[in-house]
Design a protein around this motif. Structure first.
Motif, PDB file in Angstrom:
ATOM      1  N   PHE A 211     -22.106  11.812 -29.858  1.00 44.08           N
ATOM      2  CA  PHE A 211     -22.490  12.881 -30.784  1.00 44.08           C
ATOM      3  C   PHE A 211     -23.611  12.454 -31.721  1.00 44.08           C
ATOM      4  N   LEU A 212     -23.497  11.304 -32.344  1.00 43.23           N
ATOM      5  CA  LEU A 212     -24.515  10.849 -33.295  1.00 43.23           C
ATOM      6  C   LEU A 212     -25.857  10.619 -32.598  1.00 43.23           C
ATOM      7  N   LYS A 213     -25.817  10.005 -31.433  1.00 46.48           N
ATOM      8  CA  LYS A 213     -27.053   9.791 -30.673  1.00 46.48           C
ATOM      9  C   LYS A 213     -27.645  11.117 -30.203  1.00 46.48           C
ATOM     10  N   LYS A 214     -26.772  12.052 -29.878  1.00 48.12           N
ATOM     11  CA  LYS A 214     -27.225  13.376 -29.458  1.00 48.12           C
ATOM     12  C   LYS A 214     -27.953  14.072 -30.608  1.00 48.12           C
ATOM     13  N   MET A 215     -27.382  13.988 -31.822  1.00 47.93           N
ATOM     14  CA  MET A 215     -28.017  14.625 -32.989  1.00 47.93           C
ATOM     15  C   MET A 215     -29.362  13.961 -33.307  1.00 47.93           C
TER      16      MET A 215
ATOM     17  N   LYS B 161     -40.338  14.516 -21.251  1.00 49.77           N
ATOM     18  CA  LYS B 161     -41.017  13.270 -21.623  1.00 49.77           C
ATOM     19  C   LYS B 161     -40.069  12.301 -22.335  1.00 49.77           C
ATOM     20  N   TYR B 162     -38.997  12.823 -22.877  1.00 52.46           N
ATOM     21  CA  TYR B 162     -37.998  11.996 -23.546  1.00 52.46           C
ATOM     22  C   TYR B 162     -36.903  11.632 -22.552  1.00 52.46           C
ATOM     23  N   SER B 163     -36.012  10.783 -22.955  1.00 58.15           N
ATOM     24  CA  SER B 163     -34.889  10.450 -22.072  1.00 58.15           C
ATOM     25  C   SER B 163     -33.904  11.617 -22.040  1.00 58.15           C
ATOM     26  N   SER B 164     -32.865  11.496 -21.249  1.00 56.33           N
ATOM     27  CA  SER B 164     -31.891  12.576 -21.148  1.00 56.33           C
ATOM     28  C   SER B 164     -31.004  12.626 -22.398  1.00 56.33           C
ATOM     29  N   LEU B 165     -30.339  13.730 -22.571  1.00 52.78           N
ATOM     30  CA  LEU B 165     -29.476  13.951 -23.724  1.00 52.78           C
ATOM     31  C   LEU B 165     -28.310  12.975 -23.705  1.00 52.78           C
ATOM     32  N   PRO B 166     -28.148  12.181 -24.760  1.00 54.45           N
ATOM     33  CA  PRO B 166     -27.033  11.226 -24.810  1.00 54.45           C
ATOM     34  C   PRO B 166     -25.673  11.921 -24.904  1.00 54.45           C
ATOM     35  N   ASP B 167     -24.632  11.205 -24.533  1.00 50.03           N
ATOM     36  CA  ASP B 167     -23.273  11.751 -24.614  1.00 50.03           C
ATOM     37  C   ASP B 167     -22.672  11.599 -26.013  1.00 50.03           C
TER      38      ASP B 167
END
Length: 122
Positions: A35-39, A27-33
């Motif tokens: 690091f900070l956005k990923k966390m 339901k969420y978007s894909s995992l960002p590349d």
């Protein structure tokens, strides 16, 4: 008989947890590349109540698993868990998550289940 109820509990709570995690993460978007956005993304997932229920379900499955292996050899319990997970997770993913099934997936499931039968005979 009690050990099999513990194995069934392990399978059911594990499947629930995995299906909920997959359903909500999709339901969420894909995992960002980045690091900070990923966390940030992962923390956002952790705060989702459904995902949290999946973690609780995994914990409950662990309690059932501990009870099962306290009563049966690991070499007997684990194949039973695997067969339940492979069969029921595949069916549940098809029904609830609209995942597709094809000949190769079906053949793989059948071969795993046949392998479990052989392991339990040994």
């Amino acid at each position: 008989m009690k050990v099999y109820l513990n194995i069934v509990g392990t399978v059911i709570f594990t499947i629930y947890g995995q299906l909920i995690l997959k359903w909500r993460i999709d339901k969420y978007s894909s995992l960002p590349d980045d690091f900070l956005k990923k966390m940030t993304f992962l923390i956002k997932l952790l705060l989702d109540p459904y995902i949290f229920s999946g973690f609780i379900s995994a914990f409950i499955a662990s309690l059932f698993w501990m009870a099962a292996v306290a009563e049966i050899d690991l070499s007997k319990a684990y194949p039973l868990i695997v067969s339940g997970l492979v069969l029921l997770t595949s069916i549940s993913a098809i029904v609830f998550l609209n995942e597709n099934i094809n000949f190769y997936k079906l053949l793989g499931i059948v071969l795993i289940l046949i392998g479990v039968v052989f392991v339990n005979k040994g």
